[in-house]
Design a protein around this motif. Sequence first.
Motif, PDB file in Angstrom:
ATOM      1  N   SER A 148      49.442  86.032  13.113  1.00 44.35           N
ATOM      2  CA  SER A 148      50.153  86.478  14.316  1.00 44.35           C
ATOM      3  C   SER A 148      49.312  86.336  15.579  1.00 44.35           C
ATOM      4  N   SER A 149      48.360  85.416  15.541  1.00 50.32           N
ATOM      5  CA  SER A 149      47.593  85.149  16.764  1.00 50.32           C
ATOM      6  C   SER A 149      47.477  83.647  16.970  1.00 50.32           C
ATOM      7  N   LEU A 150      47.445  83.273  18.231  1.00 49.28           N
ATOM      8  CA  LEU A 150      47.262  81.878  18.616  1.00 49.28           C
ATOM      9  C   LEU A 150      46.218  81.867  19.719  1.00 49.28           C
ATOM     10  N   GLY A 151      45.010  81.464  19.369  1.00 54.11           N
ATOM     11  CA  GLY A 151      43.921  81.423  20.332  1.00 54.11           C
ATOM     12  C   GLY A 151      43.418  80.009  20.522  1.00 54.11           C
ATOM     13  N   VAL A 152      43.336  79.578  21.769  1.00 53.28           N
ATOM     14  CA  VAL A 152      42.889  78.221  22.080  1.00 53.28           C
ATOM     15  C   VAL A 152      41.690  78.287  23.013  1.00 53.28           C
ATOM     16  N   ILE A 153      40.546  77.870  22.491  1.00 47.57           N
ATOM     17  CA  ILE A 153      39.320  77.731  23.284  1.00 47.57           C
ATOM     18  C   ILE A 153      39.097  76.243  23.516  1.00 47.57           C
ATOM     19  N   TRP A 154      38.990  75.853  24.773  1.00 49.00           N
ATOM     20  CA  TRP A 154      38.853  74.435  25.110  1.00 49.00           C
ATOM     21  C   TRP A 154      38.279  74.323  26.513  1.00 49.00           C
ATOM     22  N   GLU A 155      37.383  73.393  26.686  1.00 51.90           N
ATOM     23  CA  GLU A 155      36.780  73.207  28.012  1.00 51.90           C
ATOM     24  C   GLU A 155      37.824  72.796  29.047  1.00 51.90           C
ATOM     25  N   GLY A 156      38.961  72.293  28.595  1.00 53.28           N
ATOM     26  CA  GLY A 156      40.064  71.961  29.496  1.00 53.28           C
ATOM     27  C   GLY A 156      40.687  73.186  30.156  1.00 53.28           C
ATOM     28  N   HIS A 157      40.322  74.378  29.674  1.00 54.41           N
ATOM     29  CA  HIS A 157      40.796  75.623  30.282  1.00 54.41           C
ATOM     30  C   HIS A 157      39.842  76.149  31.359  1.00 54.41           C
ATOM     31  N   ALA A 158      38.734  75.480  31.573  1.00 58.75           N
ATOM     32  CA  ALA A 158      37.750  75.969  32.538  1.00 58.75           C
ATOM     33  C   ALA A 158      38.401  76.217  33.902  1.00 58.75           C
ATOM     34  N   LYS A 159      37.876  77.200  34.591  1.00 59.67           N
ATOM     35  CA  LYS A 159      38.436  77.656  35.871  1.00 59.67           C
ATOM     36  C   LYS A 159      38.699  76.511  36.851  1.00 59.67           C
ATOM     37  N   ASN A 160      37.806  75.559  36.920  1.00 58.20           N
ATOM     38  CA  ASN A 160      37.950  74.465  37.876  1.00 58.20           C
ATOM     39  C   ASN A 160      38.485  73.186  37.248  1.00 58.20           C
ATOM     40  N   SER A 161      38.987  73.278  36.021  1.00 56.64           N
ATOM     41  CA  SER A 161      39.546  72.102  35.352  1.00 56.64           C
ATOM     42  C   SER A 161      40.808  71.654  36.080  1.00 56.64           C
ATOM     43  N   LYS A 162      40.996  70.395  36.119  1.00 57.98           N
ATOM     44  CA  LYS A 162      42.164  69.829  36.806  1.00 57.98           C
ATOM     45  C   LYS A 162      43.175  69.278  35.802  1.00 57.98           C
ATOM     46  N   LYS A 163      43.233  69.858  34.600  1.00 62.27           N
ATOM     47  CA  LYS A 163      44.181  69.393  33.593  1.00 62.27           C
ATOM     48  C   LYS A 163      45.601  69.678  34.067  1.00 62.27           C
ATOM     49  N   THR A 164      46.468  68.714  33.861  1.00 57.91           N
ATOM     50  CA  THR A 164      47.867  68.897  34.217  1.00 57.91           C
ATOM     51  C   THR A 164      48.579  69.656  33.093  1.00 57.91           C
ATOM     52  N   LYS A 165      49.760  70.133  33.391  1.00 57.65           N
ATOM     53  CA  LYS A 165      50.561  70.807  32.372  1.00 57.65           C
ATOM     54  C   LYS A 165      50.825  69.854  31.202  1.00 57.65           C
ATOM     55  N   ALA A 166      51.122  68.598  31.490  1.00 57.90           N
ATOM     56  CA  ALA A 166      51.378  67.612  30.439  1.00 57.90           C
ATOM     57  C   ALA A 166      50.143  67.421  29.558  1.00 57.90           C
ATOM     58  N   GLN A 167      48.955  67.383  30.168  1.00 60.25           N
ATOM     59  CA  GLN A 167      47.725  67.248  29.383  1.00 60.25           C
ATOM     60  C   GLN A 167      47.497  68.470  28.492  1.00 60.25           C
ATOM     61  N   LEU A 168      47.754  69.658  29.037  1.00 59.85           N
ATOM     62  CA  LEU A 168      47.608  70.880  28.242  1.00 59.85           C
ATOM     63  C   LEU A 168      48.570  70.862  27.058  1.00 59.85           C
ATOM     64  N   LEU A 169      49.838  70.558  27.315  1.00 61.16           N
ATOM     65  CA  LEU A 169      50.832  70.558  26.242  1.00 61.16           C
ATOM     66  C   LEU A 169      50.502  69.527  25.167  1.00 61.16           C
ATOM     67  N   LYS A 170      50.009  68.366  25.580  1.00 59.00           N
ATOM     68  CA  LYS A 170      49.618  67.341  24.600  1.00 59.00           C
ATOM     69  C   LYS A 170      48.462  67.852  23.742  1.00 59.00           C
ATOM     70  N   TYR A 171      47.477  68.481  24.368  1.00 61.44           N
ATOM     71  CA  TYR A 171      46.335  69.018  23.618  1.00 61.44           C
ATOM     72  C   TYR A 171      46.809  70.081  22.620  1.00 61.44           C
ATOM     73  N   TYR A 172      47.685  70.975  23.070  1.00 61.32           N
ATOM     74  CA  TYR A 172      48.197  72.011  22.168  1.00 61.32           C
ATOM     75  C   TYR A 172      48.972  71.385  21.016  1.00 61.32           C
ATOM     76  N   LYS A 173      49.812  70.406  21.327  1.00 60.03           N
ATOM     77  CA  LYS A 173      50.610  69.759  20.280  1.00 60.03           C
ATOM     78  C   LYS A 173      49.710  69.045  19.280  1.00 60.03           C
ATOM     79  N   ASP A 174      48.712  68.341  19.769  1.00 61.57           N
ATOM     80  CA  ASP A 174      47.824  67.578  18.888  1.00 61.57           C
ATOM     81  C   ASP A 174      46.950  68.469  18.019  1.00 61.57           C
ATOM     82  N   ASN A 175      46.591  69.655  18.517  1.00 57.25           N
ATOM     83  CA  ASN A 175      45.603  70.475  17.826  1.00 57.25           C
ATOM     84  C   ASN A 175      46.104  71.829  17.314  1.00 57.25           C
TER      85      ASN A 175
END
Length: 191
Positions: A148-175
């Motif tokens: 019942s938990s979903l935790g995602v640690i990724w450098e793409g979440h860094a405060k100054n990261s410029k990941k787009t929503k599409a990039q985030l969703l692709k990363y979540y889907k892939d991993n």
Amino acid sequence: MKAIILLATLKNKGRSNTETLVEFLGEYLSKQSIEYEVIKLASHTILPGTFIHLDTEDDWPEIYNKILEAEIILFATPIWWNNHSSELQKCIERLDEVYDIILSGEDSPLDGKIGGVIVTGDSDGVEHITGNIANFFCSIGVTLPPYSSLGVIWEGHAKNSKKTKAQLLKYYKDNYAEDAKAMAQSLKKAI
């Protein structure tokens, strides 16, 4: 079957990693016929305190009523300095009155509800936050089923990261597709 998701991002406007992960999980909840409502806490006035109703009006009583109406309660938070966000902490503190009810010998108004945790960050902290929230849920009568938990640690979440929503969703889907599927299935099965 209804879930309430308390989205504890600090961002009132703009894209949030945690909000994007909630959206990703939402697809899997929908596949399990779990309706859900996301309440973005930063968009509401929630005053500090340890009671559901305060002398001053705010949005917490309405949010609490939605919690009471739901079968599933999910806390979604980013990691800030190895802890959940201040937005989530306000909710935990306002739910302290539920613990007071239990201490007085009455049943928890949240008995029978199922809980879960969603966490995003760019460094350690998921296990710590999940453990603290699980302890809190158990103390107020909310049950956490397996997975019942979903935790995602990724450098793409860094405060100054410029990941787009599409990039985030692709990363979540892939991993994290299998994790999200297992969480949604477990929440449904637990009801």
